[in-house]
Each structure stands twice: as structure tokens, then as C-alpha cells.
Design a protein around this motif. Sequence first.
Motif, PDB file in Angstrom:
ATOM      1  N   UNK A 148       0.829  -1.204   0.000  1.00 25.87           N
ATOM      2  CA  UNK A 148       0.000   0.000   0.000  1.00 25.87           C
ATOM      3  C   UNK A 148       0.867   1.259   0.000  1.00 25.87           C
ATOM      4  N   UNK A 149       1.919   1.265   0.801  1.00 25.40           N
ATOM      5  CA  UNK A 149       2.813   2.418   0.834  1.00 25.40           C
ATOM      6  C   UNK A 149       3.498   2.622  -0.514  1.00 25.40           C
ATOM      7  N   UNK A 150       3.910   1.519  -1.162  1.00 18.46           N
ATOM      8  CA  UNK A 150       4.524   1.629  -2.492  1.00 18.46           C
ATOM      9  C   UNK A 150       3.521   2.170  -3.499  1.00 18.46           C
ATOM     10  N   UNK A 151       2.279   1.702  -3.418  1.00 14.22           N
ATOM     11  CA  UNK A 151       1.244   2.184  -4.345  1.00 14.22           C
ATOM     12  C   UNK A 151       0.953   3.663  -4.108  1.00 14.22           C
ATOM     13  N   UNK A 208       3.766  10.093  -7.223  1.00 12.51           N
ATOM     14  CA  UNK A 208       4.725  10.384  -8.291  1.00 12.51           C
ATOM     15  C   UNK A 208       4.014  10.601  -9.618  1.00 12.51           C
ATOM     16  N   UNK A 209       3.015   9.764  -9.918  1.00 13.74           N
ATOM     17  CA  UNK A 209       2.280   9.909 -11.172  1.00 13.74           C
ATOM     18  C   UNK A 209       1.459  11.193 -11.204  1.00 13.74           C
ATOM     19  N   UNK A 210       0.870  11.573 -10.057  1.00 13.31           N
ATOM     20  CA  UNK A 210       0.127  12.842 -10.005  1.00 13.31           C
ATOM     21  C   UNK A 210       1.050  14.034 -10.245  1.00 13.31           C
ATOM     22  N   UNK A 211       2.223  14.022  -9.641  1.00 12.10           N
ATOM     23  CA  UNK A 211       3.173  15.111  -9.847  1.00 12.10           C
ATOM     24  C   UNK A 211       3.633  15.170 -11.304  1.00 12.10           C
ATOM     25  N   UNK A 212       3.851  14.010 -11.903  1.00  7.88           N
ATOM     26  CA  UNK A 212       4.257  13.973 -13.308  1.00  7.88           C
ATOM     27  C   UNK A 212       3.134  14.488 -14.203  1.00  7.88           C
ATOM     28  N   UNK A 213       1.895  14.092 -13.884  1.00  9.14           N
ATOM     29  CA  UNK A 213       0.743  14.561 -14.661  1.00  9.14           C
ATOM     30  C   UNK A 213       0.617  16.078 -14.583  1.00  9.14           C
TER      31      UNK A 213
END
Length: 165
Positions: free
Chosen positions: A110-113, A119-124
Motif C-alpha cells: 500500500x505504501x509503495x502504491x 509520483x504519477x500525479x506530480x508527473x501529470x
Amino acid sequence: MSRRNGSARTGRSSTGSPLRHGRGDGAPSDSAASSAVSGAASDGWVRHGTALPGWTDLEPSQNRRRNTPEGAFLENVSTLRFSLLILAVAAVFTLYVGHVHATTDLYNQLQKARTENQRLHLKHNRLQGEFGRRVGPSVIYERARELGLQGSVTYGPPITVEPVE
């Protein structure tokens, strides 16, 4: 039944064979032999009909089971029940430890997810900002001027709203 079990003399054993007062070795008793027999064999009934003595004939009276108080739990539990109890406790403990490890692994996943999601939100957001800078109005007007287009404001006539009386 024998007197050692505390039952009355019935003249028959638990197997149905007649009980005789004697030595217990299956040999016929005579008056000289029966007078030579010591205390324990001459006191009670002894099983006859077989050449071998029974388990109760071999066991000394001090080894017999005594009545224990109800508080002595381990003395009242048989070995089989105690071993089954130990196995059940070990199984429950093993299940608990397995559950703790599975929960820990699930929490780590869960922590990895969550980290990957952030990370994906920041990249988006970064890519959306970059896209916005490439297609924003200031960039479009500048490219249009480079192509030779001229900016003109061709608005229609002004609209006036008159109050209704």
C-alpha cells in the motif's frame, strides 16, 4: 470383579468366568499353598482361568490412581488431549504470525502504491503545465504573427440592455 476395584464379591469376573480365592497364577489351590499365600493374594479375589495375570494383578496398590482435587488441571487431562491442545495452540500461533506477516506485506505494498500514485500525479501536473505553456494564448498569438497573420479586434456592435418599465 476383584476386591481391588471396590466391588462386592459376586462370584463372577467381568468376563463371566467364576472367581476363586487363590494365588492368581491359574494353578489349582490346595490347603498348604493357600495358607502360604501372603497378605494381598489371600485378602481378595483373584482372577483365574488364564495362566497369565491381568494388568491389575501386576500393578502394586501404591501405583494406583488416586483421587486428585479438581484444581489440578494437568493431572486430569490425558496425554492425547494435552498434545491436541498444544497442537491447537501452535496452529493458532502460526496463523497469528502468518496474519501479522501478511498484514505487514500488504501495508508495504500500500505504501509503495501511494508513493507511485503521488509520483504519477506530480508527473501529470508537470506535463499538463508544460502542455499549457506550449498551447497557451501567448504562444498561439506569437506563432500567428510569425506566420504573418495580423491581429484585429472585430467585435460586433455593443449590446445595451434597457430596463423594462
